[in-house]
Design a protein around this motif. Structure first.
Motif, PDB file in Angstrom:
ATOM      1  N   GLY A  71       0.789  -1.221   0.000  1.00  0.00           N
ATOM      2  CA  GLY A  71       0.000   0.000   0.000  1.00  0.00           C
ATOM      3  C   GLY A  71       0.820   1.269   0.000  1.00  0.00           C
ATOM      4  N   LYS A  72       1.895   1.325   0.791  1.00  0.00           N
ATOM      5  CA  LYS A  72       2.687   2.539   0.902  1.00  0.00           C
ATOM      6  C   LYS A  72       3.508   2.826  -0.357  1.00  0.00           C
ATOM      7  N   GLN A  73       3.680   1.803  -1.178  1.00  0.00           N
ATOM      8  CA  GLN A  73       4.477   1.970  -2.394  1.00  0.00           C
ATOM      9  C   GLN A  73       3.625   2.245  -3.631  1.00  0.00           C
ATOM     10  N   ILE A  74       2.318   2.194  -3.473  1.00  0.00           N
ATOM     11  CA  ILE A  74       1.396   2.346  -4.600  1.00  0.00           C
ATOM     12  C   ILE A  74       0.672   3.681  -4.496  1.00  0.00           C
ATOM     13  N   ASP A  75       0.688   4.456  -5.578  1.00  0.00           N
ATOM     14  CA  ASP A  75      -0.060   5.714  -5.633  1.00  0.00           C
ATOM     15  C   ASP A  75      -1.432   5.525  -6.265  1.00  0.00           C
ATOM     16  N   ALA A  76      -1.515   4.653  -7.255  1.00  0.00           N
ATOM     17  CA  ALA A  76      -2.745   4.537  -8.033  1.00  0.00           C
ATOM     18  C   ALA A  76      -2.885   3.119  -8.578  1.00  0.00           C
ATOM     19  N   VAL A  77      -4.123   2.738  -8.860  1.00  0.00           N
ATOM     20  CA  VAL A  77      -4.435   1.377  -9.307  1.00  0.00           C
ATOM     21  C   VAL A  77      -5.188   1.431 -10.626  1.00  0.00           C
ATOM     22  N   ILE A  78      -4.793   0.569 -11.557  1.00  0.00           N
ATOM     23  CA  ILE A  78      -5.485   0.403 -12.839  1.00  0.00           C
ATOM     24  C   ILE A  78      -6.206  -0.938 -12.806  1.00  0.00           C
ATOM     25  N   VAL A  79      -7.505  -0.924 -13.108  1.00  0.00           N
ATOM     26  CA  VAL A  79      -8.345  -2.124 -12.992  1.00  0.00           C
ATOM     27  C   VAL A  79      -8.732  -2.608 -14.391  1.00  0.00           C
ATOM     28  N   CYS A  80      -8.290  -3.813 -14.754  1.00  0.00           N
ATOM     29  CA  CYS A  80      -8.561  -4.382 -16.076  1.00  0.00           C
ATOM     30  C   CYS A  80      -9.059  -5.818 -15.964  1.00  0.00           C
ATOM     31  N   THR A  81      -9.829  -6.107 -14.953  1.00  0.00           N
ATOM     32  CA  THR A  81     -10.367  -7.443 -14.732  1.00  0.00           C
ATOM     33  C   THR A  81     -11.676  -7.602 -15.506  1.00  0.00           C
ATOM     34  N   PRO A  82     -12.268  -8.819 -15.526  1.00  0.00           N
ATOM     35  CA  PRO A  82     -13.627  -8.948 -16.083  1.00  0.00           C
ATOM     36  C   PRO A  82     -14.615  -8.054 -15.336  1.00  0.00           C
ATOM     37  N   ASP A  83     -15.734  -7.749 -15.992  1.00  0.00           N
ATOM     38  CA  ASP A  83     -16.675  -6.730 -15.509  1.00  0.00           C
ATOM     39  C   ASP A  83     -17.113  -6.938 -14.064  1.00  0.00           C
ATOM     40  N   HIS A  84     -17.339  -8.194 -13.667  1.00  0.00           N
ATOM     41  CA  HIS A  84     -17.973  -8.454 -12.372  1.00  0.00           C
ATOM     42  C   HIS A  84     -17.071  -8.163 -11.190  1.00  0.00           C
ATOM     43  N   THR A  85     -15.769  -7.983 -11.415  1.00  0.00           N
ATOM     44  CA  THR A  85     -14.879  -7.642 -10.302  1.00  0.00           C
ATOM     45  C   THR A  85     -14.382  -6.200 -10.359  1.00  0.00           C
ATOM     46  N   HIS A  86     -14.828  -5.430 -11.337  1.00  0.00           N
ATOM     47  CA  HIS A  86     -14.420  -4.021 -11.405  1.00  0.00           C
ATOM     48  C   HIS A  86     -14.725  -3.280 -10.106  1.00  0.00           C
ATOM     49  N   ALA A  87     -15.958  -3.406  -9.635  1.00  0.00           N
ATOM     50  CA  ALA A  87     -16.370  -2.623  -8.469  1.00  0.00           C
ATOM     51  C   ALA A  87     -15.616  -3.039  -7.209  1.00  0.00           C
ATOM     52  N   ALA A  88     -15.426  -4.344  -7.026  1.00  0.00           N
ATOM     53  CA  ALA A  88     -14.749  -4.823  -5.817  1.00  0.00           C
ATOM     54  C   ALA A  88     -13.313  -4.322  -5.757  1.00  0.00           C
ATOM     55  N   VAL A  89     -12.588  -4.424  -6.866  1.00  0.00           N
ATOM     56  CA  VAL A  89     -11.198  -3.961  -6.894  1.00  0.00           C
ATOM     57  C   VAL A  89     -11.143  -2.441  -6.748  1.00  0.00           C
ATOM     58  N   THR A  90     -12.031  -1.760  -7.453  1.00  0.00           N
ATOM     59  CA  THR A  90     -12.066  -0.301  -7.389  1.00  0.00           C
ATOM     60  C   THR A  90     -12.367   0.182  -5.980  1.00  0.00           C
ATOM     61  N   ALA A  91     -13.374  -0.409  -5.347  1.00  0.00           N
ATOM     62  CA  ALA A  91     -13.764   0.025  -3.997  1.00  0.00           C
ATOM     63  C   ALA A  91     -12.631  -0.186  -3.000  1.00  0.00           C
ATOM     64  N   ALA A  92     -11.994  -1.349  -3.047  1.00  0.00           N
ATOM     65  CA  ALA A  92     -10.896  -1.630  -2.119  1.00  0.00           C
ATOM     66  C   ALA A  92      -9.742  -0.661  -2.339  1.00  0.00           C
ATOM     67  N   SER A  93      -9.461  -0.341  -3.583  1.00  0.00           N
ATOM     68  CA  SER A  93      -8.358   0.576  -3.886  1.00  0.00           C
ATOM     69  C   SER A  93      -8.661   1.985  -3.392  1.00  0.00           C
ATOM     70  N   ILE A  94      -9.886   2.433  -3.604  1.00  0.00           N
ATOM     71  CA  ILE A  94     -10.264   3.773  -3.134  1.00  0.00           C
ATOM     72  C   ILE A  94     -10.216   3.826  -1.612  1.00  0.00           C
ATOM     73  N   ARG A  95     -10.728   2.791  -0.962  1.00  0.00           N
ATOM     74  CA  ARG A  95     -10.685   2.763   0.506  1.00  0.00           C
ATOM     75  C   ARG A  95      -9.244   2.814   1.017  1.00  0.00           C
ATOM     76  N   ALA A  96      -8.326   2.296   0.224  1.00  0.00           N
ATOM     77  CA  ALA A  96      -6.912   2.338   0.602  1.00  0.00           C
ATOM     78  C   ALA A  96      -6.271   3.677   0.246  1.00  0.00           C
ATOM     79  N   GLY A  97      -7.080   4.609  -0.290  1.00  0.00           N
ATOM     80  CA  GLY A  97      -6.576   5.936  -0.596  1.00  0.00           C
ATOM     81  C   GLY A  97      -5.882   6.045  -1.942  1.00  0.00           C
ATOM     82  N   LYS A  98      -6.135   5.105  -2.849  1.00  0.00           N
ATOM     83  CA  LYS A  98      -5.464   5.099  -4.144  1.00  0.00           C
ATOM     84  C   LYS A  98      -6.343   5.722  -5.224  1.00  0.00           C
ATOM     85  N   HIS A  99      -5.709   6.449  -6.117  1.00  0.00           N
ATOM     86  CA  HIS A  99      -6.402   6.922  -7.305  1.00  0.00           C
ATOM     87  C   HIS A  99      -6.710   5.707  -8.178  1.00  0.00           C
ATOM     88  N   VAL A 100      -7.805   5.756  -8.947  1.00  0.00           N
ATOM     89  CA  VAL A 100      -8.232   4.574  -9.705  1.00  0.00           C
ATOM     90  C   VAL A 100      -8.584   4.927 -11.141  1.00  0.00           C
TER      91      VAL A 100
END
Length: 472
Positions: free
Chosen positions: A93-122
């Protein structure tokens, strides 16, 4: 997942989407980035669209299928690799500024939500989410955590087309026709059967993580790539695949997004009514897959000086008479507007996916990613139109990666950020998939509450439960 969004929380969100959006436009991150400073990226989903994001700024790679991701992993031998994005965020987490999500559609929200909660740009590839409620949830999270977000649809909307419509050049627009098609790589809609038998999960493939929030089921190769796009549990279907590319211009030009802004003292709630006509070939409603053909009608109320409008999306490339409904709609338009040409002339170069806005003074047709192709009809009437005064911002490099990274450094918010645009846009077009589960029934969607208010079953279907261990 089933909690309703209170008016107070929504007003706070709306404030961020308007005047408060200046926070995003200055610096949405906890610290400021220098012009040439590296933004450390984590990539979740390293194949397909994900391959286009592999580069020197990637500091973490995550994929549930090490077989398909082998080439990407080999290119970056020193970059840490993960199966589970949650483990990646915990460990790096401390080494990551932002996350790019390229998974199948059904996991977009889960990955995006977790990343935002961790304070990452998405940056999340289209469709932003699979369901209506997921779109509302990640938008609310983006507002709460003040991160820079962008839906990756490689085209955004055509700013000039939007400004032409808003200038009144086409007159009043009360009818719009939207043409869909098969998603690339799938076999279209209709029922599907899976080959009987028990199958072993391939080595290097984490089936449990691939299922994500979807209901658990035994592994079957026909659930996964390249077939996953035909199943509702995993895909946004044709609307999820193509609406973000093709229909964003109409949504923005007609100010449909303003229905999500609370209006103090308004006598009525902003209600969008959506109705679907579908093939009955599953038999009955296609609940596992999408129908062979569908026509979705959105009846949108008047807003900000624009009249009520009906938008109709047609997808009917399958069957013995493909495109029959689309041709019938065009014939009706050109019978009323013969000065604009014929169905045959319109179809030339626009046979598949496009928008057709029908105004009292003329027509606009667009096609291509971000409505890059645009024509005004009749051409002679508009030949000296020129460009209307610029009324919209033009973010740097928008709507691609450069616009997103520039915004992280304090520049203008990306064109398709969750709060101002893509969250609302996604709710709107995903209502079409929801309506196809209730063919012939008109669903009333309250844009402020984010609820279907006249059909409890449909409202539940808009916010399906996540399986245990998964959450937004």
């Amino acid at each position: 997942m089933r909690d309703s969004l209170s008016r107070r929380r929504f007003l706070a969100q709306a404030a961020l989407g308007s005047a408060g959006a200046m926070v995003l436009r200055r610096a949405a991150s906890a610290r400021s980035y220098q012009a040439n400073e590296r933004i450390s990226l984590a990539l979740v989903g390293c194949t397909g669209r994900g391959q286009g994001f592999l580069g020197p700024d990637v500091v973490a790679l995550c994929d549930v299928d090490s077989r398909r991701a082998a080439a990407a992993f080999k290119r970056f031998p020193d970059v840490p690799k993960f199966e589970d994005f949650r483990v990646m965020l915990d460990k790096m987490g401390k080494q990551i500024d932002a996350v790019i999500v390229c998974t199948p559609d059904h996991t977009h929200a889960a990955v995006t939500a977790a990343s935002i909660r961790a304070g990452k740009h998405v940056y999340c590839e289209k469709p932003l989410t699979r369901t209506v409620h997921e779109a509302r949830a990640v938008t609310e999270l983006a507002a709460k955590h003040k991160v820079v977000t962008q839906m990756g649809n490689q085209g955004g909307y055509n700013v000039r087309a939007v400004e032409i419509v808003r200038s009144g050049a086409l007159g009043e627009i009360r009818t719009v026709h939207l043409k869909g098609a098969k998603r690339m790589g799938d076999a279209g809609g209709g029922p599907r059967t899976r080959t009987p038998g028990t199958y072993t999960v391939p080595e290097g493939f984490n089936w449990d993580l691939w299922m994500g929030p979807a209901a658990a089921r035994p592994y079957h190769p026909e659930w996964v790539s390249p077939n996953w796009r035909v199943w509702r549990d995993f895909s946004g279907g044709d609307l999820g695949g193509w609406a973000p590319h093709l229909f964003a211009t109409t949504f923005k030009a007609l100010k449909i997004d303003t229905l999500w802004d609370p209006q103090e003292g308004a006598a009525e709630r902003p209600i969008i009514r959506v109705t679907a006509e579908c093939s009955q070939d599953c038999p009955g409603v296609c609940r596992e897959t999408f129908p062979t053909w569908v026509a979705v009608h959105w009846d949108v109320p008047a807003r900000e000086g624009m009249p009520s409008v009906r938008l109709t999306y047609t997808r009917d490339d399958d069957g013995p008479r493909p495109n029959e409904r689309w041709i019938a709609a065009l014939r009706e338009v050109f019978e009323k507007h013969p000065e604009c040409g014929t169905v045959a002339s319109f179809q030339e170069g626009y046979k598949w996916r496009c928008e057709l806005l029908v105004g009292s003074k003329g027509l606009m047709r667009t096609a291509g990613h971000g409505s890059a192709q645009m024509d005004l009809l009749p051409a002679e009437r508009f030949k000296d139109l020129g460009n209307p005064p610029e009324s919209l911002s033009r973010p740097l490099g928008a709507p691609a990666m450069r616009g997103w990274t520039d915004a992280i450094r304090g520049g203008t918010a990306p064109m398709c950020n969750f709060i101002d645009f893509s969250g609302r846009f996604s709710e709107w077009y995903l209502l079409g998939n929801l309506a196809s589960l209730f063919p012939g029934q008109t669903l009333e969607y309250d844009c402020i509450a984010g609820r279907v208010v006249n059909n409890e079953e449909a409202d539940r279907a808009a916010r399906p439960a996540y399986r245990e261990g998964w959450t937004l």
